[in-house]
Design a protein around this motif. Structure first.
Motif, mmCIF file in Angstrom:
data_model
loop_
_atom_site.group_PDB
_atom_site.id
_atom_site.type_symbol
_atom_site.label_atom_id
_atom_site.label_comp_id
_atom_site.label_asym_id
_atom_site.label_seq_id
_atom_site.Cartn_x
_atom_site.Cartn_y
_atom_site.Cartn_z
ATOM 1 N N PRO A 1 3.793 6.972 -9.302
ATOM 2 C CA PRO A 1 2.763 7.890 -9.563
ATOM 3 C C PRO A 1 1.437 7.481 -8.592
ATOM 4 C CG PRO A 1 3.347 6.355 -11.086
ATOM 5 C CD PRO A 1 4.499 6.082 -10.417
ATOM 6 N N GLN A 2 1.692 6.233 -7.841
ATOM 7 C CA GLN A 2 0.215 5.729 -7.292
ATOM 8 C C GLN A 2 0.551 5.399 -5.857
ATOM 9 O OE1 GLN A 2 -0.983 2.536 -9.956
ATOM 10 N NE2 GLN A 2 -2.287 4.242 -10.790
ATOM 11 N N ILE A 3 -0.278 5.393 -4.992
ATOM 12 C CA ILE A 3 -0.349 4.734 -3.497
ATOM 13 C C ILE A 3 -1.486 3.901 -3.702
ATOM 14 C CG2 ILE A 3 -1.052 5.253 -1.224
ATOM 15 C CD1 ILE A 3 0.126 8.356 -1.849
ATOM 16 N N ARG A 4 -1.219 2.667 -3.253
ATOM 17 C CA ARG A 4 -2.236 1.517 -3.291
ATOM 18 C C ARG A 4 -2.367 0.873 -1.926
ATOM 19 N NH1 ARG A 4 -1.289 -2.587 -7.513
ATOM 20 N NH2 ARG A 4 -3.525 -2.889 -6.962
ATOM 21 N N PHE A 5 -3.987 0.483 -1.640
ATOM 22 C CA PHE A 5 -4.105 -0.182 -0.557
ATOM 23 C C PHE A 5 -5.004 -1.520 -0.998
ATOM 24 C CE2 PHE A 5 -7.525 -1.478 2.585
ATOM 25 C CZ PHE A 5 -6.535 -1.611 3.746
ATOM 26 N N VAL A 6 -4.566 -2.576 -0.452
ATOM 27 C CA VAL A 6 -4.981 -3.816 -0.744
ATOM 28 C C VAL A 6 -5.432 -4.574 0.441
ATOM 29 C CG1 VAL A 6 -4.881 -6.106 -2.220
ATOM 30 C CG2 VAL A 6 -3.674 -4.073 -2.833
ATOM 31 N N SER A 7 -6.890 -4.800 0.683
ATOM 32 C CA SER A 7 -7.304 -5.488 1.963
ATOM 33 C C SER A 7 -6.852 -6.990 2.233
ATOM 34 C CB SER A 7 -8.711 -5.325 2.114
ATOM 35 O OG SER A 7 -9.212 -6.120 0.836
ATOM 36 N N THR A 8 -6.629 -7.341 3.340
ATOM 37 C CA THR A 8 -5.907 -8.600 3.559
ATOM 38 C C THR A 8 -7.156 -9.338 4.565
ATOM 39 O OG1 THR A 8 -4.610 -7.879 5.465
ATOM 40 C CG2 THR A 8 -3.686 -8.279 3.129
ATOM 41 N N ALA A 9 -8.053 -8.498 5.148
ATOM 42 C CA ALA A 9 -8.980 -8.966 5.992
ATOM 43 C C ALA A 9 -10.059 -7.816 6.221
ATOM 44 C CB ALA A 9 -8.331 -9.523 7.421
ATOM 45 N N ILE A 10 -11.139 -8.137 6.356
ATOM 46 C CA ILE A 10 -12.173 -7.124 6.513
ATOM 47 C C ILE A 10 -13.233 -7.717 7.645
ATOM 48 C CG2 ILE A 10 -14.392 -5.924 5.497
ATOM 49 C CD1 ILE A 10 -13.157 -6.069 3.043
ATOM 50 N N GLY A 11 -13.657 -6.844 8.659
ATOM 51 C CA GLY A 11 -14.425 -7.070 9.813
ATOM 52 C C GLY A 11 -15.406 -6.066 9.857
ATOM 53 N N GLU A 12 -16.055 -6.208 10.995
ATOM 54 C CA GLU A 12 -17.330 -5.186 11.194
ATOM 55 C C GLU A 12 -16.783 -3.740 11.231
ATOM 56 O OE1 GLU A 12 -20.787 -5.633 11.134
ATOM 57 O OE2 GLU A 12 -20.262 -7.690 10.306
ATOM 58 N N ASP A 13 -15.723 -3.679 12.089
ATOM 59 C CA ASP A 13 -15.131 -2.099 12.687
ATOM 60 C C ASP A 13 -13.745 -2.005 11.927
ATOM 61 O OD1 ASP A 13 -13.729 -4.142 14.207
ATOM 62 O OD2 ASP A 13 -14.245 -3.141 16.053
ATOM 63 N N ALA A 14 -13.351 -2.774 11.244
ATOM 64 C CA ALA A 14 -11.696 -2.586 10.547
ATOM 65 C C ALA A 14 -11.642 -3.202 9.353
ATOM 66 C CB ALA A 14 -10.775 -2.924 11.750
ATOM 67 N N VAL A 15 -10.508 -2.753 8.375
ATOM 68 C CA VAL A 15 -10.086 -3.230 7.446
ATOM 69 C C VAL A 15 -8.651 -3.317 7.667
ATOM 70 C CG1 VAL A 15 -9.717 -3.065 5.150
ATOM 71 C CG2 VAL A 15 -12.194 -2.398 6.196
ATOM 72 N N GLU A 16 -8.151 -4.650 7.531
ATOM 73 C CA GLU A 16 -6.541 -4.601 7.488
ATOM 74 C C GLU A 16 -6.096 -4.646 6.169
ATOM 75 O OE1 GLU A 16 -5.207 -7.726 10.156
ATOM 76 O OE2 GLU A 16 -6.709 -7.198 11.431
ATOM 77 N N GLY A 17 -4.922 -4.414 5.755
ATOM 78 C CA GLY A 17 -4.365 -4.613 4.504
ATOM 79 C C GLY A 17 -2.956 -3.975 4.409
ATOM 80 N N ASP A 18 -2.571 -3.965 3.094
ATOM 81 C CA ASP A 18 -1.034 -3.546 2.768
ATOM 82 C C ASP A 18 -1.202 -2.342 2.050
ATOM 83 O OD1 ASP A 18 0.081 -5.914 3.832
ATOM 84 O OD2 ASP A 18 -0.289 -6.912 1.897
ATOM 85 N N LEU A 19 -0.559 -1.260 2.672
ATOM 86 C CA LEU A 19 -0.336 0.117 1.927
ATOM 87 C C LEU A 19 0.813 0.277 1.232
ATOM 88 C CD1 LEU A 19 -1.784 2.845 1.711
ATOM 89 C CD2 LEU A 19 -0.636 3.403 3.793
ATOM 90 N N THR A 20 0.994 0.846 0.034
ATOM 91 C CA THR A 20 2.208 0.738 -0.595
ATOM 92 C C THR A 20 2.185 2.283 -0.921
ATOM 93 O OG1 THR A 20 1.843 -1.490 -1.602
ATOM 94 C CG2 THR A 20 3.515 0.188 -2.676
ATOM 95 N N ILE A 21 3.470 2.787 -0.562
ATOM 96 C CA ILE A 21 3.717 4.210 -0.893
ATOM 97 C C ILE A 21 5.151 4.179 -1.126
ATOM 98 C CG2 ILE A 21 3.939 6.586 -0.064
ATOM 99 C CD1 ILE A 21 1.807 5.841 2.278
ATOM 100 N N MET A 22 5.369 4.757 -2.254
ATOM 101 C CA MET A 22 6.915 5.092 -2.650
ATOM 102 C C MET A 22 7.524 3.566 -3.076
ATOM 103 S SD MET A 22 8.023 8.435 -1.033
ATOM 104 C CE MET A 22 9.831 8.364 -1.627
ATOM 105 N N GLY A 23 6.796 2.454 -3.374
ATOM 106 C CA GLY A 23 7.216 1.212 -3.497
ATOM 107 C C GLY A 23 7.477 0.312 -2.218
ATOM 108 N N ARG A 24 7.094 1.003 -1.176
ATOM 109 C CA ARG A 24 7.319 0.253 0.082
ATOM 110 C C ARG A 24 5.899 -0.208 0.442
ATOM 111 N NH1 ARG A 24 11.904 3.395 3.245
ATOM 112 N NH2 ARG A 24 13.486 3.218 1.756
#
Length: 173
Positions: free
Chosen positions: A96-119
């Motif tokens: 039922p949900q799509i999730r994004f969790v950041s792992t690093a935040i910089g001046e011009d980008a955000v890195e993280g993990d995107l979970t869609i359909m359990g992946r």
């Protein structure tokens, strides 16, 4: 601006833009889909790399806002059918949900993990702050998350594998 904030649709927009491919692409539409129900938990810290963000999107809150191109204009019936297919493709009952969790935040980008359909897969979002607004986005390939892009007319019309995710958020004062 240090602090913890809860953000949602009242604070900005989260859009998904799709394209078409296949021999029948002229019949279909390039879609703009809006996440009407989402939330973000933001922890803002100095230095910036000590900050974090977690975004949750309710899949059954995705709504078709626009359909560009195509032989005929997009109707309300078309929109309803697209939403129905979207929920089926994304298996909203199991995921039922799509999730994004950041792992690093910089001046011009955000890195993280995107979970869609359990992946869960790593992504890098472009992000730029302009005063009290943050804008950005990322292009993702649906197949990377095991999603088979929607197709019709025996595959002659199908969504392109790549979709663009865009956001514009107004930061709290």
């Amino acid at each position: 601006m240090d602090g913890e904030f809860e953000l949602g649709p009242q604070d900005g927009r989260l859009l998904v833009r799709t394209g078409r491919s296949g021999l029948g692409r002229r019949a279909g539409h390039d879609l703009t889909i809006e996440a009407a129900r989402w939330s973000a938990a933001v922890e803002a810290r100095e230095p910036l790399d000590a900050s974090s963000v977690e975004v949750t999107v309710e899949v059954d809150g995705l709504e078709v806002r626009e359909g560009a191109g195509g032989v005929k204009p997009l109707t309300d019936q078309d929109r309803a059918e697209i939403v129905k297919n979207l929920r089926k493709v994304l298996d909203v009952r199991r995921y039922p949900q799509i999730r994004f969790v950041s792992t690093a935040i910089g001046e011009d980008a955000v890195e993280g993990d995107l979970t869609i359909m359990g992946r869960t897969k790593p992504v890098r979002l472009a992000a730029a702050r302009d005063g009290e607004r943050v804008r950005g986005g990322v292009t993702v390939e649906q197949s990377r998350w095991g999603i088979k892009p929607y197709s019709a007319f025996f595959g002659a019309l199908r969504l392109a594998d790549e979709v663009e995710i865009e956001f514009e958020i107004r930061l709290p004062e």
